[in-house]
Motif scaffolding. Sequence first.
Motif, mmCIF file in Angstrom:
data_model
loop_
_atom_site.group_PDB
_atom_site.id
_atom_site.type_symbol
_atom_site.label_atom_id
_atom_site.label_comp_id
_atom_site.label_asym_id
_atom_site.label_seq_id
_atom_site.Cartn_x
_atom_site.Cartn_y
_atom_site.Cartn_z
ATOM 1 N N GLY A 111 0.312 9.941 -9.359
ATOM 2 C CA GLY A 111 1.060 10.180 -10.590
ATOM 3 C C GLY A 111 2.142 11.229 -10.418
ATOM 4 O O GLY A 111 3.260 11.078 -10.913
ATOM 5 N N ALA A 112 1.833 12.313 -9.696
ATOM 6 C CA ALA A 112 2.835 13.357 -9.444
ATOM 7 C C ALA A 112 4.000 12.792 -8.625
ATOM 8 O O ALA A 112 5.167 13.091 -8.899
ATOM 9 C CB ALA A 112 2.192 14.538 -8.728
ATOM 10 N N ALA A 113 3.687 11.951 -7.652
ATOM 11 C CA ALA A 113 4.743 11.325 -6.844
ATOM 12 C C ALA A 113 5.561 10.354 -7.697
ATOM 13 O O ALA A 113 6.786 10.261 -7.545
ATOM 14 C CB ALA A 113 4.137 10.611 -5.646
ATOM 15 N N ARG B 39 10.054 3.796 -2.447
ATOM 16 C CA ARG B 39 10.455 4.991 -3.200
ATOM 17 C C ARG B 39 9.260 5.914 -3.432
ATOM 18 O O ARG B 39 9.341 7.127 -3.263
ATOM 19 C CB ARG B 39 11.039 4.524 -4.526
ATOM 20 C CG ARG B 39 11.828 5.507 -5.281
ATOM 21 C CD ARG B 39 12.545 4.753 -6.386
ATOM 22 N NE ARG B 39 13.171 5.655 -7.305
ATOM 23 C CZ ARG B 39 13.809 5.277 -8.383
ATOM 24 N NH1 ARG B 39 13.894 4.000 -8.683
ATOM 25 N NH2 ARG B 39 14.357 6.164 -9.168
ATOM 26 N N LEU B 40 8.133 5.316 -3.795
ATOM 27 C CA LEU B 40 6.916 6.094 -4.035
ATOM 28 C C LEU B 40 6.386 6.699 -2.731
ATOM 29 O O LEU B 40 6.023 7.878 -2.691
ATOM 30 C CB LEU B 40 5.862 5.210 -4.696
ATOM 31 C CG LEU B 40 4.595 5.878 -5.165
ATOM 32 C CD1 LEU B 40 4.887 7.074 -6.056
ATOM 33 C CD2 LEU B 40 3.731 4.870 -5.904
ATOM 34 N N ARG B 41 6.350 5.918 -1.666
ATOM 35 C CA ARG B 41 5.901 6.436 -0.365
ATOM 36 C C ARG B 41 6.738 7.630 0.085
ATOM 37 O O ARG B 41 6.219 8.570 0.679
ATOM 38 C CB ARG B 41 5.966 5.339 0.702
ATOM 39 C CG ARG B 41 4.813 4.403 0.692
ATOM 40 C CD ARG B 41 4.850 3.485 1.917
ATOM 41 N NE ARG B 41 4.424 2.169 1.527
ATOM 42 C CZ ARG B 41 5.218 1.111 1.349
ATOM 43 N NH1 ARG B 41 6.512 1.181 1.592
ATOM 44 N NH2 ARG B 41 4.726 -0.034 0.960
ATOM 45 N N ALA B 42 8.025 7.600 -0.211
ATOM 46 C CA ALA B 42 8.912 8.691 0.193
ATOM 47 C C ALA B 42 8.578 9.991 -0.536
ATOM 48 O O ALA B 42 8.823 11.070 -0.007
ATOM 49 C CB ALA B 42 10.370 8.305 -0.079
ATOM 50 N N PHE C 164 0.824 -1.209 0.000
ATOM 51 C CA PHE C 164 0.000 0.000 0.000
ATOM 52 C C PHE C 164 0.859 1.261 0.000
ATOM 53 O O PHE C 164 1.862 1.332 0.702
ATOM 54 C CB PHE C 164 -0.919 0.021 1.222
ATOM 55 C CG PHE C 164 -1.989 -1.031 1.178
ATOM 56 C CD1 PHE C 164 -3.222 -0.755 0.611
ATOM 57 C CD2 PHE C 164 -1.752 -2.295 1.691
ATOM 58 C CE1 PHE C 164 -4.209 -1.727 0.560
ATOM 59 C CE2 PHE C 164 -2.738 -3.273 1.649
ATOM 60 C CZ PHE C 164 -3.962 -2.988 1.079
ATOM 61 N N VAL C 165 0.417 2.240 -0.791
ATOM 62 C CA VAL C 165 1.074 3.549 -0.797
ATOM 63 C C VAL C 165 0.082 4.653 -0.438
ATOM 64 O O VAL C 165 0.476 5.790 -0.213
ATOM 65 C CB VAL C 165 1.756 3.852 -2.155
ATOM 66 C CG1 VAL C 165 2.862 2.839 -2.428
ATOM 67 C CG2 VAL C 165 0.765 3.897 -3.295
ATOM 68 N N TRP C 166 -1.216 4.327 -0.376
ATOM 69 C CA TRP C 166 -2.259 5.315 -0.082
ATOM 70 C C TRP C 166 -3.435 4.598 0.544
ATOM 71 O O TRP C 166 -3.763 3.472 0.163
ATOM 72 C CB TRP C 166 -2.729 5.973 -1.372
ATOM 73 C CG TRP C 166 -3.826 6.994 -1.194
ATOM 74 C CD1 TRP C 166 -5.162 6.744 -1.006
ATOM 75 C CD2 TRP C 166 -3.688 8.400 -1.194
ATOM 76 N NE1 TRP C 166 -5.851 7.916 -0.893
ATOM 77 C CE2 TRP C 166 -4.961 8.961 -1.011
ATOM 78 C CE3 TRP C 166 -2.603 9.257 -1.348
ATOM 79 C CZ2 TRP C 166 -5.187 10.330 -0.964
ATOM 80 C CZ3 TRP C 166 -2.824 10.616 -1.304
ATOM 81 C CH2 TRP C 166 -4.111 11.138 -1.114
#
Length: 139
Positions: A68-70, A125-128, A17-19
């Motif tokens: 998408g921006a992340a 990487r995305l979570r960061a 999960f990222v969100w």
Amino acid sequence: MATLFTRIIDGEIPGRFVWSDDRCVAFLTIAPITDGHVLVVPHEEVEQLTDADDDLLAHLVVVAKRIGAAQQRAFGAPRAALLVAGFEVPHLHLHVLPAWDESSLTFANARTDEPAERLDAAAERLRAHLPQVQPPLPG
């Protein structure tokens, strides 16, 4: 019977999960087209795009925009792509992925043998990068 995605949302099946919010979640797919390929999935078991109410669909797209921006920041992509197909699981989901060109945006490029370590690294990487693009959602 609960869909595969509901089982992931409920924690019966692991997910990266990222969100997560009160209406949807986002997690990495196990068959990414590009590194950081995420699925935005509503908690509600809506079968397909055309069955979703407008408010839910708008919320999913706003979340997809932020992810998408992340992704662009995290993976250095010039664009974020949004794909909606929904044939593999009868539970609405938006594919959001870092994109470099249109020719790569095909499910034929999905990597089904992606090592867990690589998926974990992409999720981290995305979570960061998400806090940098994550203002509060409206309403």
